[in-house]
Write an enzyme that holds these catalytic residues in place. Structure first.
Site, mmCIF file in Angstrom:
data_model
loop_
_atom_site.group_PDB
_atom_site.id
_atom_site.type_symbol
_atom_site.label_atom_id
_atom_site.label_comp_id
_atom_site.label_asym_id
_atom_site.label_seq_id
_atom_site.Cartn_x
_atom_site.Cartn_y
_atom_site.Cartn_z
ATOM 1 N N LYS A 104 0.842 -1.205 0.000
ATOM 2 C CA LYS A 104 0.000 0.000 0.000
ATOM 3 C C LYS A 104 0.875 1.253 0.000
ATOM 4 C CE LYS A 104 -3.922 -2.309 2.172
ATOM 5 N NZ LYS A 104 -4.711 -2.613 3.364
ATOM 6 N N GLN A 151 -4.496 -1.152 9.492
ATOM 7 C CA GLN A 151 -4.569 -2.490 8.908
ATOM 8 C C GLN A 151 -5.265 -3.466 9.866
ATOM 9 O OE1 GLN A 151 -3.726 -3.211 5.798
ATOM 10 N NE2 GLN A 151 -4.132 -5.400 5.954
ATOM 11 N N ASP A 189 -10.558 3.619 4.053
ATOM 12 C CA ASP A 189 -11.097 2.249 3.972
ATOM 13 C C ASP A 189 -12.616 2.263 3.803
ATOM 14 O OD1 ASP A 189 -9.318 0.068 4.062
ATOM 15 O OD2 ASP A 189 -8.873 0.425 6.189
HETATM 16 N N1 GUN Z 1 -7.260 -6.329 6.045
HETATM 17 C C1 GUN Z 1 -7.690 -7.027 4.977
HETATM 18 N N2 GUN Z 1 -8.268 -6.214 4.067
HETATM 19 C C2 GUN Z 1 -8.198 -4.971 4.581
HETATM 20 C C3 GUN Z 1 -8.630 -3.698 4.113
HETATM 21 O O1 GUN Z 1 -9.206 -3.541 3.023
HETATM 22 N N3 GUN Z 1 -8.363 -2.647 4.926
HETATM 23 C C4 GUN Z 1 -7.740 -2.786 6.127
HETATM 24 N N4 GUN Z 1 -7.548 -1.698 6.857
HETATM 25 N N5 GUN Z 1 -7.346 -3.952 6.593
HETATM 26 C C5 GUN Z 1 -7.564 -5.030 5.824
#
Ligand code: GUN
Length: 292
Positions: free
Chosen positions: A54, A98, A121
């Site tokens: 990311k 995350q 998100d």
């Molecule tokens: N863990 C798995 N997918 C995601 C996501 O799309 N966002 C976040 N913050 N954590 C995740």
């Protein structure tokens, strides 16, 4: 019939190139680039890879990115302090914590602490509520956005109105928001889950199948209506029967079987996965633009 493969890697690449141009335009107007702060608590190996990807993707489109790594024994109070600091920092336009978080921390409390305007998100109750009410613009969860882009390719840019869509899975991250997006596109939406009776029969009625259940190759080819579009959100690591000791990634759909019936399908890997990060960058730019 052999299904058309919906190339998420190529689509994500094109989207990132477009975002890189928009970041240049944003910087020319505002004298600063959009900034994304990613918070990782603990050392989950998969999360470490996702977070690295990311941050790297953000930098590749010219955004600023920060990764805040906190130890696994971080208290909820300390994590909330970190979020508060990022909420107040004007150079941060997007905040992503995350998931999953260590067991001692309540993820809902952390998500609720993020400024909804920085919630890239789209998990904050304000953004989830706006999506459910159709109050746009709001920050829409990344994977569902990516699914909709590939789905629109799958129907050749045609209208989704009136099509029967089934979403397998009811998670807050994927299943529920994608159902909302399909509903906004005027699909007739069924949300199926582990307690659904006769899942196969429900699937066979659907023109659109979105699988997000986390079970390798669970959806069989003979569950797919001829000509349906299949969006496979699953990313499951399994032992590779052809190469002992090795593993491989498969989706929630039996790909070979579904290819025989579907008109279009996303592969795993290279389908929805790459779209998720591209949409995260799109949300970060949107958060910056909405702030003005
Ligand atoms: N863990 C798995 N997918 C995601 C996501 O799309 N966002 C976040 N913050 N954590 C995740």
């Amino acid at each position: 019939m052999s299904a058309r493969i919906l190339d998420g890697a190529a689509t994500a690449k094109a989207l990132r190139a477009e975002l890189a141009r928009e970041v240049i335009a944003y910087e020319a107007k505002h004298g600063a680039v959009p900034g994304l702060a990613v918070v990782l608590v603990g050392e989950d190996p998969a999360s470490q890879v996702y977070v690295r990807n990311k941050s790297r993707a953000a930098e590749e489109v010219g955004m600023k990115s920060w990764t805040h790594r906190l130890p696994a024994d971080t208290t909820q109070a300390l994590l909330l302090d970190t979020v508060e600091r990022l909420n107040r920092d004007p150079s941060v336009h997007g905040i992503l914590v995350q998931l999953p978080l260590p067991k001692a921390i309540d993820p809902q409390a952390v998500i609720a602490a993020i400024d909804p305007a920085k919630d890239v998100d789209g998990f904050h109750p304000v953004n989830a509520g706006k999506l459910a009410l159709g109050l746009m613009p709001c920050l829409v969860p990344c994977t569902p956005q990516g699914c909709m882009i590939l789905l629109r390719q799958g129907v050749g840019g045609g209208s989704l109105a009136g099509r029967k869509a089934i979403v397998l899975g009811r998670s807050n991250i994927v299943g529920k928001p994608i159902a909302q997006l399909l509903l906004q596109a005027d699909c007739t939406v069924t949300i199926a889950h582990s307690r659904t009776r006769d899942l196969a029969e429900e699937c066979r009625a659907a023109d659109i199948v979105v699988a997000a259940i986390g079970k390798p190759s669970f959806v069989k080819g003979d569950w797919i209506k001829p000509g349906a579009v299949v969006i496979d959100v699953g990313i499951n690591r399994i032992d590779d029967a052809a190469h002992s000791g090795k593993t491989k990634l498969v989706g929630d759909v039996d790909f070979a079987g579904a290819c025989e019936k579907a008109s279009a399908i996303t592969p795993v890997p290279g389908g929805v996965g790459p779209m998720t990060i591209a949409c995260l960058l799109k949300n970060t730019l949107q958060a910056a633009q909405l702030r003005g």
